[in-house]
Design a protein around this motif. Structure first.
Motif, PDB file in Angstrom:
ATOM      1  N   TYR A  55       0.822  -1.210   0.000  1.00  0.00           N
ATOM      2  CA  TYR A  55       0.000   0.000   0.000  1.00  0.00           C
ATOM      3  C   TYR A  55       0.858   1.262   0.000  1.00  0.00           C
ATOM      4  O   TYR A  55       0.601   2.199  -0.767  1.00  0.00           O
ATOM      5  N   VAL A  56       1.891   1.298   0.845  1.00  0.00           N
ATOM      6  CA  VAL A  56       2.744   2.480   0.917  1.00  0.00           C
ATOM      7  C   VAL A  56       3.529   2.658  -0.378  1.00  0.00           C
ATOM      8  O   VAL A  56       3.671   3.781  -0.880  1.00  0.00           O
ATOM      9  N   ARG A  59       1.308   4.203  -2.870  1.00  0.00           N
ATOM     10  CA  ARG A  59       1.131   5.631  -2.584  1.00  0.00           C
ATOM     11  C   ARG A  59       2.360   6.428  -3.000  1.00  0.00           C
ATOM     12  O   ARG A  59       2.260   7.524  -3.555  1.00  0.00           O
ATOM     13  N   ARG A  60       3.524   5.896  -2.721  1.00  0.00           N
ATOM     14  CA  ARG A  60       4.770   6.601  -3.064  1.00  0.00           C
ATOM     15  C   ARG A  60       4.935   6.774  -4.574  1.00  0.00           C
ATOM     16  O   ARG A  60       5.618   7.688  -5.020  1.00  0.00           O
ATOM     17  N   PHE A  63      -0.367   6.395  -6.448  1.00  0.00           N
ATOM     18  CA  PHE A  63      -1.724   5.851  -6.394  1.00  0.00           C
ATOM     19  C   PHE A  63      -2.304   6.051  -5.000  1.00  0.00           C
ATOM     20  O   PHE A  63      -1.583   5.983  -4.015  1.00  0.00           O
ATOM     21  N   THR A  64      -3.616   6.234  -4.931  1.00  0.00           N
ATOM     22  CA  THR A  64      -4.264   6.297  -3.625  1.00  0.00           C
ATOM     23  C   THR A  64      -4.536   4.870  -3.167  1.00  0.00           C
ATOM     24  O   THR A  64      -4.558   3.932  -3.969  1.00  0.00           O
ATOM     25  N   TYR A  65      -4.750   4.736  -1.871  1.00  0.00           N
ATOM     26  CA  TYR A  65      -5.095   3.419  -1.334  1.00  0.00           C
ATOM     27  C   TYR A  65      -6.391   2.919  -1.975  1.00  0.00           C
ATOM     28  O   TYR A  65      -6.527   1.740  -2.278  1.00  0.00           O
ATOM     29  N   ARG A  66      -7.327   3.825  -2.184  1.00  0.00           N
ATOM     30  CA  ARG A  66      -8.599   3.469  -2.805  1.00  0.00           C
ATOM     31  C   ARG A  66      -8.389   2.944  -4.230  1.00  0.00           C
ATOM     32  O   ARG A  66      -9.009   1.956  -4.635  1.00  0.00           O
ATOM     33  N   GLU A  67      -7.498   3.593  -4.993  1.00  0.00           N
ATOM     34  CA  GLU A  67      -7.218   3.115  -6.356  1.00  0.00           C
ATOM     35  C   GLU A  67      -6.664   1.696  -6.335  1.00  0.00           C
ATOM     36  O   GLU A  67      -7.060   0.863  -7.150  1.00  0.00           O
TER      37      GLU A  67
END
Length: 103
Positions: A55-56, A59-60, A63-67
Motif C-alpha cells: 500500500y505504501v 502511494r509513493r 496511487f491512492t489506497y482506494r485506487e
C-alpha cells in the motif's frame, strides 16, 4: 520550492522507494521462514508487513489506497469470472472480493 529542496526531496523519495523494495524482499523471506518452520506468528507478521509495504509503495508512486483497492477488486472479479484455479478449487478469490467490498 527551490532547486536544492527539489533535489533533496527527489533523493529522499528514491531512497524511500529503495527501502520499500528491500523491505518487501525481507518480508517475503520472513514469510518463507515462517512457512518452513510452521511459525504462525512469523507468517502473519510477514503477511501484514507485506500488505503495508504494498500500500505504501503504491502511494509513493502516485496511487491512492482506494485506487489500489479498486484495481485489486477488479482483478479478483475478472479472475473469478475466468475460472482461475484458486477460485475453482477453493473459492478464495470471490471470498476475498466479498470481504473487500464489505470493508
Amino acid at each position: 520550492m527551490g532547486q536544492p529542496e527539489r533535489r533533496m526531496q527527489f533523493a529522499k523519495n528514491v531512497k524511500m522507494l529503495d527501502w520499500l523494495k528491500t523491505e518487501l524482499l525481507d518480508q517475503v523471506s520472513n514469510l518463507f521462514k515462517g512457512l518452513y518452520h510452521a511459525n504462525q506468528h512469523l507468517m502473519i507478521e510477514a503477511i501484514a508487513s507485506l500488505l503495508i509495504c504494498i500500500y505504501v509503495l503504491g502511494r509513493r508512486v502516485g496511487f491512492t489506497y482506494r485506487e489500489v483497492d479498486q484495481v485489486v477488486t477488479e482483478k479478483l472479479r475478472d479472475h473469478s469470472r475466468e475460472g482461475h484455479q484458486l477460485e475453482r478449487w477453493y473459492g478464495d478469490l470471490s471470498t476475498l472480493e466479498e470481504y473487500m467490498n464489505k470493508r
